[in-house]
Design a protein around this motif. Sequence first.
Motif, mmCIF file in Angstrom:
data_model
loop_
_atom_site.group_PDB
_atom_site.id
_atom_site.type_symbol
_atom_site.label_atom_id
_atom_site.label_comp_id
_atom_site.label_asym_id
_atom_site.label_seq_id
_atom_site.Cartn_x
_atom_site.Cartn_y
_atom_site.Cartn_z
ATOM 1 N N PHE A 82 13.225 -8.893 2.236
ATOM 2 C CA PHE A 82 13.339 -8.260 3.396
ATOM 3 C C PHE A 82 12.442 -7.190 3.371
ATOM 4 C CE2 PHE A 82 15.480 -4.842 5.852
ATOM 5 C CZ PHE A 82 15.811 -5.379 6.990
ATOM 6 N N MET A 83 11.930 -6.690 4.529
ATOM 7 C CA MET A 83 10.995 -5.594 4.744
ATOM 8 C C MET A 83 11.346 -4.473 5.618
ATOM 9 S SD MET A 83 7.432 -7.732 4.245
ATOM 10 C CE MET A 83 6.156 -6.186 4.512
ATOM 11 N N VAL A 84 11.229 -3.249 5.344
ATOM 12 C CA VAL A 84 11.671 -2.171 6.129
ATOM 13 C C VAL A 84 10.889 -0.890 5.804
ATOM 14 C CG1 VAL A 84 13.642 -1.427 5.152
ATOM 15 C CG2 VAL A 84 13.359 -0.993 7.543
ATOM 16 N N HIS A 85 10.513 -0.109 6.638
ATOM 17 C CA HIS A 85 9.578 1.053 6.246
ATOM 18 C C HIS A 85 10.441 2.054 5.419
ATOM 19 C CE1 HIS A 85 6.513 3.920 5.874
ATOM 20 N NE2 HIS A 85 7.089 4.791 6.476
ATOM 21 N N ASN A 86 11.579 2.345 6.157
ATOM 22 C CA ASN A 86 12.443 3.549 5.749
ATOM 23 C C ASN A 86 13.583 3.114 5.153
ATOM 24 O OD1 ASN A 86 13.876 5.962 5.318
ATOM 25 N ND2 ASN A 86 13.129 6.885 7.248
ATOM 26 N N LYS A 87 13.939 3.339 3.770
ATOM 27 C CA LYS A 87 14.933 2.651 3.141
ATOM 28 C C LYS A 87 16.467 2.820 3.628
ATOM 29 C CE LYS A 87 17.421 3.323 -1.557
ATOM 30 N NZ LYS A 87 17.336 4.285 -2.524
ATOM 31 N N ASP A 94 16.432 -11.724 -1.840
ATOM 32 C CA ASP A 94 16.416 -11.441 -3.207
ATOM 33 C C ASP A 94 15.668 -10.057 -3.680
ATOM 34 O OD1 ASP A 94 17.100 -14.038 -4.161
ATOM 35 O OD2 ASP A 94 15.264 -14.788 -3.168
ATOM 36 N N ILE A 95 14.575 -9.663 -2.636
ATOM 37 C CA ILE A 95 13.923 -8.378 -3.021
ATOM 38 C C ILE A 95 13.800 -7.696 -1.664
ATOM 39 C CG2 ILE A 95 11.902 -7.316 -3.656
ATOM 40 C CD1 ILE A 95 11.297 -9.530 -5.382
ATOM 41 N N ILE A 96 14.076 -6.298 -1.447
ATOM 42 C CA ILE A 96 13.991 -5.576 -0.386
ATOM 43 C C ILE A 96 12.863 -4.756 -0.625
ATOM 44 C CG2 ILE A 96 15.071 -3.750 1.066
ATOM 45 C CD1 ILE A 96 17.796 -4.994 0.491
ATOM 46 N N VAL A 97 11.781 -4.759 0.109
ATOM 47 C CA VAL A 97 10.713 -3.954 0.052
ATOM 48 C C VAL A 97 10.631 -2.748 1.162
ATOM 49 C CG1 VAL A 97 7.998 -3.983 0.098
ATOM 50 C CG2 VAL A 97 9.248 -5.833 -0.801
ATOM 51 N N TYR A 98 10.203 -1.492 0.746
ATOM 52 C CA TYR A 98 10.263 -0.308 1.547
ATOM 53 C C TYR A 98 9.364 0.613 1.304
ATOM 54 C CZ TYR A 98 13.343 1.230 -2.015
ATOM 55 O OH TYR A 98 14.160 1.708 -3.173
ATOM 56 N N GLY A 99 9.097 1.658 1.973
ATOM 57 C CA GLY A 99 8.117 2.489 1.634
ATOM 58 C C GLY A 99 8.503 3.861 2.001
ATOM 59 N N HIS A 100 7.665 4.756 2.857
ATOM 60 C CA HIS A 100 7.796 5.968 3.423
ATOM 61 C C HIS A 100 7.981 7.139 2.336
ATOM 62 C CE1 HIS A 100 9.412 8.478 6.505
ATOM 63 N NE2 HIS A 100 10.452 9.026 6.048
ATOM 64 N N GLY A 117 23.023 -7.050 -6.585
ATOM 65 C CA GLY A 117 22.299 -8.374 -6.819
ATOM 66 C C GLY A 117 21.092 -8.348 -6.441
ATOM 67 N N ARG A 118 20.372 -7.310 -6.039
ATOM 68 C CA ARG A 118 18.938 -7.612 -5.333
ATOM 69 C C ARG A 118 18.049 -6.840 -5.878
ATOM 70 N NH1 ARG A 118 22.142 -7.918 -0.671
ATOM 71 N NH2 ARG A 118 22.242 -10.119 0.113
ATOM 72 N N LEU A 119 16.854 -6.832 -5.815
ATOM 73 C CA LEU A 119 15.642 -5.797 -6.357
ATOM 74 C C LEU A 119 15.327 -5.078 -5.111
ATOM 75 C CD1 LEU A 119 13.818 -4.440 -8.474
ATOM 76 C CD2 LEU A 119 12.234 -6.436 -7.855
ATOM 77 N N LEU A 120 15.529 -3.580 -5.306
ATOM 78 C CA LEU A 120 14.971 -2.701 -4.363
ATOM 79 C C LEU A 120 13.820 -2.244 -4.911
ATOM 80 C CD1 LEU A 120 18.228 -3.089 -3.248
ATOM 81 C CD2 LEU A 120 17.857 -0.518 -2.599
ATOM 82 N N LEU A 121 12.538 -2.295 -4.033
ATOM 83 C CA LEU A 121 11.293 -2.043 -4.624
ATOM 84 C C LEU A 121 10.481 -1.233 -3.636
ATOM 85 C CD1 LEU A 121 9.061 -2.306 -6.584
ATOM 86 C CD2 LEU A 121 8.396 -4.509 -5.463
ATOM 87 N N ASN A 122 10.081 -0.032 -3.978
ATOM 88 C CA ASN A 122 9.213 0.990 -3.288
ATOM 89 C C ASN A 122 7.939 1.015 -4.131
ATOM 90 O OD1 ASN A 122 7.877 2.835 -1.821
ATOM 91 N ND2 ASN A 122 9.589 4.264 -1.453
ATOM 92 N N PRO A 123 6.943 0.507 -3.530
ATOM 93 C CA PRO A 123 5.614 0.337 -4.302
ATOM 94 C C PRO A 123 5.064 1.798 -4.442
ATOM 95 C CG PRO A 123 5.104 -0.610 -2.100
ATOM 96 C CD PRO A 123 6.767 -0.357 -2.108
ATOM 97 N N GLY A 124 5.471 2.690 -3.765
ATOM 98 C CA GLY A 124 4.968 4.191 -3.495
ATOM 99 C C GLY A 124 3.687 4.001 -2.698
ATOM 100 N N SER A 125 2.789 4.933 -2.576
ATOM 101 C CA SER A 125 1.646 5.124 -1.754
ATOM 102 C C SER A 125 0.551 5.021 -2.542
ATOM 103 C CB SER A 125 1.836 6.425 -1.125
ATOM 104 O OG SER A 125 0.297 6.636 -0.492
ATOM 105 N N CYS A 126 -0.547 4.050 -1.907
ATOM 106 C CA CYS A 126 -1.781 3.699 -2.425
ATOM 107 C C CYS A 126 -3.081 4.094 -1.346
ATOM 108 C CB CYS A 126 -1.985 2.233 -2.776
ATOM 109 S SG CYS A 126 -1.801 1.142 -1.442
ATOM 110 N N GLY A 127 -2.397 5.176 -0.572
ATOM 111 C CA GLY A 127 -3.604 5.845 0.481
ATOM 112 C C GLY A 127 -3.949 7.085 -0.203
#
Length: 239
Positions: A78-83, A97-103, A114-124
């Motif tokens: 599941f993807m969303v920009h803001n947590k 299984d995995i929630i991906v976000y950023g911001h 029971g899920r992984l919450l993952l913010n990869p940070g910024s690569c800009g």
Amino acid sequence: MHRIGIISDTHGLLRPEVEEVLQGCEAILHGGDINRPEILDKLNRIAPTYVVRGNNDKEWAKELPETLSVSLCGIGFFMVHNKKYIPKNEEDLKDIDIIVYGHSHKYEEKQEGGRLLLNPGSCGPRRFTQPITFAVLAVNDDGAYKVEKVEVAHPNGAAKADRPEEKKVTLEQEIATLDMKRVVKAVMRDTNRRRSVGEIAVKNGISEELTEQICRLYLTHPGVSADGIIDKMGLPKNR
């Protein structure tokens, strides 16, 4: 072994170091704040790219979804920009299984519900001392996975191995001597008056590097307050 690239907050910059790592991925997930469609064009030439719209993605990105659910290699994302916009209703996250976000531009990896919450940070673009990060998910055929955090080295560290912290320390020393709230407000005012980075730096007695960082945050986050900029710089609000 399958590999899925997970990135966010490129803000118009796709670094060659990031592209190199992503070349070995079967798919790419982007958590928003892309800023330019050319970034997506480049990513899609590397691998199929799944993306959500960030708060800085304007008219060109109006067709991009704010949230996205996708299944890759047997894993539900599941993807969303803001947590803060992650659904509260468990039914909305069924089979995820995995929630991906950023911001936030800050790497985060934790288990919750029971899920992984993952913010990869910024690569800009780099913000002061904040690291440039993203992630690669390595998935076995049986569905087991491992997150690999990737950090892009600071160019000054590579060029000046004998003094790798010189620029970082100098910038921190400058900030430590300033009333940052006063400085940020002054830079915001001068930016509104369309003064150049050089002019603002001289007028306020600060470095062009510090000026450029504040200006970028102000211009890329419409409506942000001085406290908001200080928070995004990773500084205590009382500085």
